[in-house]
Write an enzyme that holds these catalytic residues in place. Structure first.
Site, PDB file in Angstrom:
ATOM      1  N   ASN A 166     -10.368   0.298  -0.054  1.00  0.00           N
ATOM      2  CA  ASN A 166      -8.916   0.571   0.034  1.00  0.00           C
ATOM      3  C   ASN A 166      -8.437   0.037  -2.107  1.00  0.00           C
ATOM      4  OD1 ASN A 166      -5.641   0.027   0.230  1.00  0.00           O
ATOM      5  ND2 ASN A 166      -6.393  -1.322   2.134  1.00  0.00           N
ATOM      6  N   HIS A 199      -3.061   7.284   3.306  1.00  0.00           N
ATOM      7  CA  HIS A 199      -3.705   6.056   2.946  1.00  0.00           C
ATOM      8  C   HIS A 199      -5.369   5.741   3.197  1.00  0.00           C
ATOM      9  CE1 HIS A 199      -3.717   1.919   1.564  1.00  0.00           C
ATOM     10  NE2 HIS A 199      -3.408   1.620   2.119  1.00  0.00           N
ATOM     11  N   CYS A 217       0.434  -1.431   0.204  1.00  0.00           N
ATOM     12  CA  CYS A 217      -0.767  -0.008  -0.178  1.00  0.00           C
ATOM     13  C   CYS A 217       0.615   1.660  -0.176  1.00  0.00           C
ATOM     14  CB  CYS A 217      -0.757   0.211   1.557  1.00  0.00           C
ATOM     15  SG  CYS A 217      -2.356  -1.273   0.736  1.00  0.00           S
TER      16      CYS A 217
END
Length: 332
Positions: free
Chosen positions: A286, A256, A116
């Protein structure tokens, strides 16, 4: 001549049409909308359904959106970086296919993988190239088709992830705008807590690995959450301290989009007002490498030339970090 800095000069984004809502997930696994929303902040996520399409499809669409919005000629691009944890193929670089398909015929290309944090690391890489004076236009794309590696019988992971992509263009700047500083970290302690066990060189695919569903993401949610909360908050606080920034100096937090509680904890440590914290996790979930550039794409209209942006991300491995960037243009 003034020092060269690397500035973002255009953005783009793309998410698939199909919307996987919490209500739909209720019919697939033992979960419910209230449980998902209260723990993650996610209401829906986008899923790429077109047969025969992968991460490159998302990346191409995001790049094309950037070219259109920024009036950019793809033949001017020097380098295409695709940040992804779900490449089209195990060996052939997804970025090379993307560069060809978008018409970046004068660019070289390669993939970058740091879970990520991939896009954040890609920003750092692009900035270093620009600051060297060697290249003038670098396209950084964050794209992931997470639905390709998610087990939709596992309620611990299937509620979290979605598919999407975002893109940014880095160019030289001589006004002191663009990337100002970075604080990037990694720690192999995270290797066992968020992973796909099979399909790599340690455990190549077999009938047994497929039968045991070992080619899907596995996550120790509580452990990852604990490290992510601490990691993202720490680096965001450190980048502010390194650059003598107060909460009043920071215009936007670009965090994020993994979990709303992690975003809130990071903003709290930075003592930021809620209106400075950009969030779209409720719409997309996500999207891994796509979260940061999708925020830029969605909220480009809010940014003003000279705004101070703090980026923060945390990913499997573990990888994490923060970047301080001054926005370089006003949206026309």
């Amino acid at each position: 001549m003034n020092r060269i800095t690397a500035a973002i000069t255009a953005v783009g984004g793309y998410v698939p049409d199909f919307v996987l809502t919490n209500k739909l997930l209720e019919s697939m696994v033992d979960t419910n909308d209230e449980w998902i929303t209260s723990r993650t902040g996610i209401k829906e996520r986008r899923i790429l359904k077109e047969p025969g399409t992968g991460t490159s499809y998302l990346a191409i669409k995001a790049a094309q959106d950037l070219f259109k919005r920024g009036n950019i000629d793809p033949t001017d691009i020097d380098l295409v970086l695709v940040a992804t944890t779900t490449p089209d193929l195990p060996v052939a670089a997804t970025s090379v296919h993307v560069a060809t398909q978008i018409g970046a015929i004068n660019a070289f290309a390669y993939d970058l993988q740091a879970a990520c944090s991939s896009f954040l690391y890609g920003m750092s890489t692009a900035a270093a190239y620009i600051e060297s004076g060697r290249y003038k236009k670098i396209l950084v794309i964050g794209a992931d088709k997470m639905s390709s590696i998610i087990d939709y019988t596992d309620r611990a992971t299937c509620i979290i992830f979605g598919d999407g992509a975002g893109a940014v263009l880095f160019e030289p700047n001589y006004e002191g705008l663009g990337l100002q500083d970075e604080y990037l970290r990694s720690d192999g302690i995270g290797r066992e807590f968020l992973k796909i066990e099979a399909g790599g060189s340690i455990m190549p695919p077999t009938h047994e690995t497929v039968d045991k569903r070992l080619h899907y993401v596995q996550q120790d949610g509580k452990t990852v959450f604990k490290y992510a909360v601490t990691g993202m908050a720490d680096v965001s606080e450190k980048i502010m301290a390194k650059n003598n920034l107060t909460n009043n100096d920071v215009d936007w937090l670009i965090a994020h989009q993994a979990n709303k509680r992690i975003i809130d904890a990071t903003a709290s440590r930075m003592e930021l007002q809620e209106e400075k914290v950009l969030v779209n996790i409720e719409k997309y979930g996500n999207t891994t490498s796509g979260t940061l550039p999708l925020l830029l794409s969605d909220f480009e209209h809010k940014f003003k030339k000279g705004d101070n942006l703090i980026f923060a991300a945390f990913g499997g491995g573990f990888t994490w970090g923060s970047i301080y960037l001054k926005w370089a243009y006003d949206k026309k």
